[in-house]
Design a protein around this motif. Structure first.
Motif, PDB file in Angstrom:
ATOM      1  N   LEU A  66       2.856  53.871  -6.476  1.00  0.00           N
ATOM      2  CA  LEU A  66       1.497  54.381  -6.635  1.00  0.00           C
ATOM      3  C   LEU A  66       0.517  53.704  -5.682  1.00  0.00           C
ATOM      4  O   LEU A  66      -0.466  54.305  -5.260  1.00  0.00           O
TER       5      LEU A  66
ATOM      6  N   ASP B 217       6.230  65.060  -8.414  1.00  0.00           N
ATOM      7  CA  ASP B 217       5.129  65.886  -7.939  1.00  0.00           C
ATOM      8  C   ASP B 217       5.593  66.701  -6.742  1.00  0.00           C
ATOM      9  O   ASP B 217       6.725  66.562  -6.279  1.00  0.00           O
TER      10      ASP B 217
ATOM     11  N   THR C 270      -4.981  66.115  -7.807  1.00  0.00           N
ATOM     12  CA  THR C 270      -4.894  65.735  -9.219  1.00  0.00           C
ATOM     13  C   THR C 270      -5.651  66.723 -10.093  1.00  0.00           C
ATOM     14  O   THR C 270      -5.353  66.884 -11.275  1.00  0.00           O
TER      15      THR C 270
ATOM     16  N   LYS D 266      -1.896  59.817  -6.257  1.00  0.00           N
ATOM     17  CA  LYS D 266      -2.954  59.493  -7.208  1.00  0.00           C
ATOM     18  C   LYS D 266      -2.483  59.538  -8.650  1.00  0.00           C
ATOM     19  O   LYS D 266      -3.267  59.325  -9.562  1.00  0.00           O
ATOM     20  N   ARG D 267      -1.215  59.865  -8.860  1.00  0.00           N
ATOM     21  CA  ARG D 267      -0.705  59.923 -10.220  1.00  0.00           C
ATOM     22  C   ARG D 267       0.792  59.638 -10.236  1.00  0.00           C
ATOM     23  O   ARG D 267       1.477  59.803  -9.228  1.00  0.00           O
ATOM     24  N   MET D 268       1.290  59.211 -11.387  1.00  0.00           N
ATOM     25  CA  MET D 268       2.691  58.837 -11.543  1.00  0.00           C
ATOM     26  C   MET D 268       3.560  60.064 -11.823  1.00  0.00           C
ATOM     27  O   MET D 268       3.068  61.098 -12.270  1.00  0.00           O
TER      28      MET D 268
END
Length: 322
Positions: A178, A278, A212, A273-275
């Motif tokens: 991250l 993706d 996001t 920007k996120r876990m």
């Protein structure tokens, strides 16, 4: 008494079992030649082998059904006693079908995947009647429609011809922390325009401004579009990253890019920007702009500026960890 009882029970079981077995259906041509055979269960669903025949008596079609649905592979044959395959369809799921058909010579003509109602998706390869690979196309589903994303035309020796339209791109990692970033590199491999036009083409990469909040959908239907159906270059919901020749600071990994290729190359760092798992979705735009003197807009203006562009879409799966 017991013997009679068991005989009666046996007869009942045979009747029940017989009722449960699919019954064979035969259909015929007007001249009495067998046209088709298949099996129906008591719910009138096809079960097992379904075979169709040409009027000549040769097999034309073969499929296997389970509970009324085609199972695995479907075959079409040419009208020949040797059962020469013409088309093969392999059902990977209800939506995805692998398709392959053949020249009369027996060599593969084309192969690839269909999605939904006969929309090509992914890589499709095409061959001539002698078995030589002639060209490859990559298809995407854009706005719910089949879209030719890239194309590579090849000679028997493997050389790529100028009719090709493609990009070369890579991400230096698909699994990232991250706090880290991914280096992204894009370069026009085969321009959609002539050599002279390509020298003046503007190349950029478009990404969602804040993925996001709203990433591009799988068919990119939520990307910004102009009234004329082409993608915009300016929109508050996206970011446009220009080619290296227009950037003040070039990523260190792209420092060795030849000067003549800078205007066709885009490189940048993408920070997650996120876990979790993706997908990075975006598209490369190659655009040319010119004055069309043969298309006046009014009496006062004898020429207008025309813009032509080719969009190549990409989606790269990534995994973000701590």
């Amino acid at each position: 008494m017991n013997k009679v009882f068991f005989i009666i029970v046996g007869i009942i079981l045979l009747v029940i079992t017989g009722c449960q077995q699919p019954r064979k259906i035969r259909k015929y041509y007007e001249d009495g030649q067998l046209k088709e055979t298949y099996y129906l269960d008591r719910k009138y669903r096809k079960q097992g082998a379904n075979i169709e025949y040409y009027p000549s008596g040769n097999v034309s079609f073969l499929a296997n059904y389970i509970d009324g649905k085609i199972k695995d592979t479907l075959y079409y044959y040419l009208d020949s006693s040797k059962k020469v395959i013409e088309i093969v369809k392999y059902f990977k799921s209800d939506e995805l079908v692998f398709y392959k058909d053949y020249h009369k010579s027996g060599h593969i003509r084309q192969q690839g995947h269909f999605f939904g109602k006969r929309k090509r998706i992914g890589i499709w390869k095409n061959y001539d009647k002698d078995g030589h690979h002639t060209f490859t196309k990559e298809y995407k589903i854009i706005d719910g429609k089949e879209y030719t994303n890239q194309m590579w035309v090849t000679l028997p020796g493997g050389d790529t011809l100028t009719e090709s339209v493609s990009i070369h791109y890579h991400f230096d990692k698909k699994r990232v922390q991250l706090t880290d970033s991914i280096y992204c590199f894009f370069q026009i491999e085969n321009s959609a325009f002539s050599k002279e036009e390509a020298k003046t083409a503007a190349v950029s990469v478009t990404l969602p401004k804040d993925y996001t909040q709203e990433n591009f959908t799988a068919d990119f239907s939520n990307r910004p579009k102009s009234p004329f159906g082409t993608t915009k270059t300016k929109d508050t919901t996206v970011i446009n990253i220009s080619s290296l020749d227009k950037q003040r600071i070039i990523p260190i990994e792209a420092a060795g890019t030849p000067k003549e290729a800078l205007h066709q190359t885009v490189a940048f760092y993408w920070k997650p920007k996120r876990m979790g798992r993706d997908t990075i979705r975006g598209y490369v735009v190659e655009m040319i702009s010119f004055i069309d003197k043969n298309n006046p807009t009014n009496k006062e203006q004898d020429s207008i500026r025309t813009e032509l562009s080719k969009d190549i879409y990409f989606d790269v799966p990534v995994e973000v960890i701590k």
